[in-house]
Design a protein around this motif. Structure first.
Motif, mmCIF file in Angstrom:
data_model
loop_
_atom_site.group_PDB
_atom_site.id
_atom_site.type_symbol
_atom_site.label_atom_id
_atom_site.label_comp_id
_atom_site.label_asym_id
_atom_site.label_seq_id
_atom_site.Cartn_x
_atom_site.Cartn_y
_atom_site.Cartn_z
ATOM 1 N N ASN A 51 0.785 -1.223 0.000
ATOM 2 C CA ASN A 51 0.000 0.000 0.000
ATOM 3 C C ASN A 51 0.823 1.281 0.000
ATOM 4 O OD1 ASN A 51 -2.875 -1.095 0.297
ATOM 5 N ND2 ASN A 51 -1.811 -2.157 1.953
ATOM 6 N N LEU A 52 2.037 1.205 -0.559
ATOM 7 C CA LEU A 52 2.880 2.392 -0.647
ATOM 8 C C LEU A 52 3.158 2.737 -2.108
ATOM 9 C CD1 LEU A 52 5.549 1.762 2.140
ATOM 10 C CD2 LEU A 52 3.384 3.001 2.312
ATOM 11 N N LYS A 53 3.248 4.025 -2.373
ATOM 12 C CA LYS A 53 3.638 4.496 -3.700
ATOM 13 C C LYS A 53 5.158 4.542 -3.797
ATOM 14 C CE LYS A 53 -0.511 7.368 -4.149
ATOM 15 N NZ LYS A 53 -1.053 8.756 -4.269
ATOM 16 N N ALA A 54 5.670 4.617 -5.015
ATOM 17 C CA ALA A 54 7.110 4.673 -5.232
ATOM 18 C C ALA A 54 7.702 5.843 -4.460
ATOM 19 C CB ALA A 54 7.403 4.816 -6.723
ATOM 20 N N GLY A 55 8.782 5.563 -3.741
ATOM 21 C CA GLY A 55 9.457 6.614 -2.997
ATOM 22 C C GLY A 55 9.034 6.740 -1.552
ATOM 23 N N GLU A 56 7.908 6.125 -1.201
ATOM 24 C CA GLU A 56 7.473 6.164 0.192
ATOM 25 C C GLU A 56 8.245 5.121 0.996
ATOM 26 O OE1 GLU A 56 2.903 7.744 0.146
ATOM 27 O OE2 GLU A 56 3.198 5.635 -0.414
ATOM 28 N N GLY A 57 8.676 5.486 2.188
ATOM 29 C CA GLY A 57 9.525 4.619 2.980
ATOM 30 C C GLY A 57 8.753 3.554 3.732
ATOM 31 N N GLY A 58 9.492 2.503 4.118
ATOM 32 C CA GLY A 58 8.891 1.439 4.896
ATOM 33 C C GLY A 58 8.169 0.422 4.032
ATOM 34 N N ARG A 59 7.191 -0.253 4.647
ATOM 35 C CA ARG A 59 6.361 -1.227 3.938
ATOM 36 C C ARG A 59 5.018 -1.324 4.648
ATOM 37 N NH1 ARG A 59 7.251 -7.832 3.213
ATOM 38 N NH2 ARG A 59 5.657 -8.121 1.581
ATOM 39 N N LEU A 103 -2.557 -6.806 8.723
ATOM 40 C CA LEU A 103 -2.027 -5.498 8.332
ATOM 41 C C LEU A 103 -0.676 -5.299 9.016
ATOM 42 C CD1 LEU A 103 -5.379 -4.873 9.288
ATOM 43 C CD2 LEU A 103 -4.850 -3.181 7.527
ATOM 44 N N VAL A 104 0.368 -5.089 8.221
ATOM 45 C CA VAL A 104 1.716 -4.957 8.766
ATOM 46 C C VAL A 104 2.330 -3.647 8.276
ATOM 47 C CG1 VAL A 104 4.027 -5.957 8.877
ATOM 48 C CG2 VAL A 104 2.025 -7.457 8.839
ATOM 49 N N LYS A 105 2.779 -2.826 9.232
ATOM 50 C CA LYS A 105 3.542 -1.625 8.916
ATOM 51 C C LYS A 105 4.945 -1.801 9.490
ATOM 52 C CE LYS A 105 -0.365 1.552 8.582
ATOM 53 N NZ LYS A 105 -1.109 2.683 9.171
ATOM 54 N N GLU A 106 5.913 -1.905 8.581
ATOM 55 C CA GLU A 106 7.286 -2.081 9.011
ATOM 56 C C GLU A 106 7.834 -0.741 9.533
ATOM 57 O OE1 GLU A 106 8.360 -4.887 9.383
ATOM 58 O OE2 GLU A 106 7.725 -6.272 7.803
ATOM 59 N N PRO A 107 8.952 -0.763 10.275
ATOM 60 C CA PRO A 107 9.521 0.485 10.793
ATOM 61 C C PRO A 107 9.756 1.512 9.689
ATOM 62 C CG PRO A 107 10.616 -1.400 11.778
ATOM 63 C CD PRO A 107 9.714 -1.945 10.701
ATOM 64 N N GLY A 108 9.478 2.769 10.006
ATOM 65 C CA GLY A 108 9.698 3.844 9.048
ATOM 66 C C GLY A 108 8.614 3.994 8.006
ATOM 67 N N THR A 109 7.433 3.418 8.254
ATOM 68 C CA THR A 109 6.308 3.557 7.328
ATOM 69 C C THR A 109 5.473 4.766 7.751
ATOM 70 O OG1 THR A 109 6.231 1.157 7.007
ATOM 71 C CG2 THR A 109 4.298 2.409 6.312
ATOM 72 N N SER A 110 5.594 5.854 7.004
ATOM 73 C CA SER A 110 4.905 7.084 7.403
ATOM 74 C C SER A 110 3.435 7.079 7.003
ATOM 75 C CB SER A 110 5.596 8.306 6.782
ATOM 76 O OG SER A 110 5.579 8.227 5.364
ATOM 77 N N GLY A 211 0.684 6.105 10.837
ATOM 78 C CA GLY A 211 1.846 5.432 10.276
ATOM 79 C C GLY A 211 2.714 4.875 11.390
ATOM 80 N N ASN A 212 3.769 4.179 11.009
ATOM 81 C CA ASN A 212 4.680 3.590 11.994
ATOM 82 C C ASN A 212 6.068 4.186 11.806
ATOM 83 O OD1 ASN A 212 5.964 2.003 13.881
ATOM 84 N ND2 ASN A 212 6.119 0.212 12.538
ATOM 85 N N GLN A 213 6.326 5.272 12.528
ATOM 86 C CA GLN A 213 7.622 5.952 12.431
ATOM 87 C C GLN A 213 8.611 5.432 13.470
ATOM 88 O OE1 GLN A 213 8.031 8.127 9.950
ATOM 89 N NE2 GLN A 213 6.430 9.697 9.905
ATOM 90 N N THR A 214 8.234 4.360 14.169
ATOM 91 C CA THR A 214 9.108 3.809 15.207
ATOM 92 C C THR A 214 10.155 2.885 14.579
ATOM 93 O OG1 THR A 214 7.846 1.782 15.659
ATOM 94 C CG2 THR A 214 7.069 3.819 16.700
ATOM 95 N N GLN A 215 10.991 2.327 15.450
ATOM 96 C CA GLN A 215 12.019 1.373 15.009
ATOM 97 C C GLN A 215 11.545 -0.070 15.156
ATOM 98 O OE1 GLN A 215 14.880 2.529 13.521
ATOM 99 N NE2 GLN A 215 13.673 4.409 13.737
ATOM 100 N N SER A 216 10.267 -0.260 15.487
ATOM 101 C CA SER A 216 9.721 -1.600 15.693
ATOM 102 C C SER A 216 8.635 -1.901 14.677
ATOM 103 C CB SER A 216 9.133 -1.712 17.108
ATOM 104 O OG SER A 216 10.103 -1.426 18.082
ATOM 105 N N ARG A 217 8.406 -3.182 14.437
ATOM 106 C CA ARG A 217 7.336 -3.583 13.531
ATOM 107 C C ARG A 217 5.981 -3.307 14.170
ATOM 108 N NH1 ARG A 217 7.984 -9.509 11.324
ATOM 109 N NH2 ARG A 217 7.130 -8.564 9.441
ATOM 110 N N ARG A 218 4.938 -3.165 13.331
ATOM 111 C CA ARG A 218 3.581 -3.097 13.845
ATOM 112 C C ARG A 218 2.741 -4.077 13.055
ATOM 113 N NH1 ARG A 218 -1.433 -0.097 12.223
ATOM 114 N NH2 ARG A 218 -1.331 -2.070 11.086
ATOM 115 N N ARG A 219 2.667 -5.298 13.603
ATOM 116 C CA ARG A 219 1.870 -6.352 12.997
ATOM 117 C C ARG A 219 0.512 -6.385 13.684
ATOM 118 N NH1 ARG A 219 6.285 -10.839 14.390
ATOM 119 N NH2 ARG A 219 6.404 -9.401 16.147
ATOM 120 N N ALA A 220 -0.545 -6.515 12.896
ATOM 121 C CA ALA A 220 -1.891 -6.571 13.479
ATOM 122 C C ALA A 220 -2.705 -7.649 12.789
ATOM 123 C CB ALA A 220 -2.594 -5.221 13.356
ATOM 124 N N PHE A 221 -3.488 -8.357 13.592
ATOM 125 C CA PHE A 221 -4.424 -9.361 13.089
ATOM 126 C C PHE A 221 -5.831 -8.860 13.348
ATOM 127 C CE2 PHE A 221 -7.143 -13.108 13.885
ATOM 128 C CZ PHE A 221 -6.985 -13.775 12.675
#
Length: 265
Positions: A51-59, A103-110, A211-221
């Protein structure tokens, strides 16, 4: 008496606000769900999306409708206390499975999860609906946010596509524009949460996530469930999830061979 994990106040809050926090709902299943998420990400299903466009950080990964192929998901759905708690919160005699969602937001996903209601995307309507959103990592900033009372709004919110931001259906007249709850001063419910806690919310409750601007993963079920009054409805286009070939007609309960009843009083 309500299930031991909740009180009458939880039920009243859910009915009034369309959202409530249930502490520790999946506490005994966190490791199983984490393993299921890893399997899901390694072997994405047919509805998986980035769900990120080119150039957007994270995943920002999401996928749904995988409980039949990921054993950990099915085991948690059938063995956890979620279905009984759902019955209490919905005031329903039965609980039917609709689908799972990761839904998973990896670290640095704004990128935030856009504000939306689930109901307009789905081919089901009813007052007795519930979603559980459970983080598998501690969350402070990257939390789910729900607008209190929005499940009672007279008009549904326009569904949009998360990546392209286009309207989901061709006819937008039946929907209200997506609001900006922060700018409009709406009452937003959000909580710091530990793994296994769950936010319970109605399909019509407006919600989003930071978003997830932390250094940790944010996994959600997430787990979507239905109560006694839920019925199939037709939408003005392909729903999400689509469930092709279901052959249901408007006004019917969802077919139990596809959407099993997982709790009965």
């Amino acid at each position: 008496m309500p299930h031991p994990l909740i009180t009458q106040e939880h039920i009243d809050s859910y009915q009034r606000d369309g959202v409530v926090l249930v502490k520790g709902l999946f506490l005994d299943h966190v490791e199983a769900l984490r393993q299921g998420v890893e399997t899901n990400m390694a072997e994405p299903g047919k509805y998986a999306a980035e769900n990120l466009k080119a150039g957007e950080g994270g995943r920002f990964f999401d996928d749904y409708c995988n409980w039949q192929r990921i054993p950990e998901f099915e085991d948690v759905i059938r063995s956890s206390e979620a279905a009984e708690v759902a019955a209490d919160l919905m005031r329903s005699r039965t609980v039917q499975l609709f689908h799972d969602h990761v839904l998973v937001k990896e670290p640095g996903t704004s990128k935030p999860t856009p504000w939306h209601q689930d109901s307009p995307y789905y081919f089901v309507e009813g007052e007795q609906t519930i979603s559980f959103w459970s983080p598998l990592d501690p969350v402070r900033e990257a939390s789910l946010r729900c607008v209190a009372g929005s499940h009672q709004w007279a008009k549904p919110v326009l569904p949009t596509r998360w990546l392209s931001e286009e309207n989901f259906y061709p006819d937008a007249d039946a929907y209200m524009p997506v609001p900006d709850p922060d700018a409009e001063g709406m009452t937003i419910m959000e909580w710091a949460m530990e793994p296994g806690d769950a936010v319970a919310f109605n399909y019509k409750t407006l919600h989003g996530a930071r978003g997830n601007q932390t250094q940790s993963r944010r996994r959600a079920f997430s787990l979507r469930l239905l109560g006694d009054d839920a019925r199939y409805v037709e939408r003005p286009g392909r729903t999400s999830p689509p469930f092709p070939g279901h052959e249901m007609k408007p006004g019917e309960k969802l077919r139990e061979d596809w959407f099993p009843v997982i709790f009965r009083r």
